[in-house]
Design a protein around this motif. Sequence first.
Motif, short mmCIF file in Angstrom:
data_model
loop_
_atom_site.label_atom_id
_atom_site.label_comp_id
_atom_site.label_asym_id
_atom_site.label_seq_id
_atom_site.Cartn_x
_atom_site.Cartn_y
_atom_site.Cartn_z
N ALA A 106 -7.86 -4.17 11.61
CA ALA A 106 -7.85 -3.55 10.29
C ALA A 106 -8.31 -2.10 10.39
CB ALA A 106 -8.76 -4.33 9.34
N ASN A 107 -7.69 -1.26 9.59
CA ASN A 107 -8.01 0.16 9.48
C ASN A 107 -7.48 1.00 10.63
OD1 ASN A 107 -9.10 1.91 7.52
ND2 ASN A 107 -10.87 2.33 8.80
N THR A 108 -6.63 0.42 11.47
CA THR A 108 -5.97 1.21 12.51
C THR A 108 -4.95 2.14 11.85
OG1 THR A 108 -6.23 -0.52 14.18
CG2 THR A 108 -4.52 1.12 14.57
N GLN A 109 -4.92 3.38 12.31
CA GLN A 109 -4.01 4.35 11.70
C GLN A 109 -2.55 3.97 11.95
OE1 GLN A 109 -4.76 8.75 11.15
NE2 GLN A 109 -3.46 8.79 12.96
N SER A 156 -4.16 4.70 6.91
CA SER A 156 -4.65 3.40 7.37
C SER A 156 -4.93 2.52 6.16
CB SER A 156 -5.91 3.55 8.22
OG SER A 156 -6.94 4.17 7.47
N ILE A 157 -5.03 1.22 6.41
CA ILE A 157 -5.32 0.24 5.37
C ILE A 157 -6.64 -0.43 5.74
CG2 ILE A 157 -4.48 -1.81 4.15
CD1 ILE A 157 -1.64 -1.01 5.08
N TYR A 158 -7.64 -0.28 4.92
CA TYR A 158 -9.00 -0.65 5.30
C TYR A 158 -9.15 -2.11 5.71
CZ TYR A 158 -9.67 -2.91 0.76
OH TYR A 158 -9.56 -3.74 -0.32
N ASP A 159 -8.33 -3.00 5.16
CA ASP A 159 -8.49 -4.43 5.46
C ASP A 159 -7.25 -5.04 6.09
OD1 ASP A 159 -6.81 -4.38 3.28
OD2 ASP A 159 -7.84 -5.99 2.19
N VAL A 195 0.86 -1.18 0.00
CA VAL A 195 0.00 0.00 0.00
C VAL A 195 0.89 1.24 0.00
CG1 VAL A 195 -1.73 1.30 1.30
CG2 VAL A 195 -1.84 -1.19 1.22
#
Length: 200
Positions: free
Chosen positions: A128-131, A154-157, A9
């Motif tokens: 998931a989605n933690t900054q 963050s990464i949504y998954d 990402v």
Amino acid sequence: MELRIRKIVTFAEQVMFEGEKEADPILRVFGVAAVVRNPWAGRGYVEDLKPEIKAFAPKLGKLLTDQIVALAGGADQIEAYGKAAMSGLDCEIEHASALIHTLRFGNYYREALKAKSYLGFTNTRGPANTQINIPLMDRHDTGRRSHYLTVQFSIYDAPADDELIAAFGGASGGRPHHRIGDRYQDLKDIGADIDNPAGL
């Protein structure tokens, strides 16, 4: 065991205004992260982490260095840098830390930039989605406060419960309109020794 990278990402932004004043030059901030399956997942407590560190950290260091240098448009475009690790909920913090707290990881980035400073870092855990927060500092001068920045995305998954994230961050310069001085002026103002600020 092979290193299983689920995804890479990237993050990039251009800061054009700060505090109602145009940024000149525009500040470019970027990050790159690898989401990997935890190589220690499902094995219980593992005492010796070194085999996986030696096998996987260099691969991640080289891959992420190549990615962030390309994203920046060249190593000479990165003035501030840092790193971060994140563990999924079923992983030890030590597992993510193991991938980035080794010269086998960070030296790829440091050498690409011909940097003198150590890499600032964070080690965190989350769903998931933690900054992801990557603290930056000047690549040559740890006391240059203008380059104290944080890359945030963050990464949504990711991370999944059995995954780890390793990341590098960078910036093209310091904060727009920085005006809080640097560590050296503070030391001079309080009469402290630059080489021994605590007086020990």
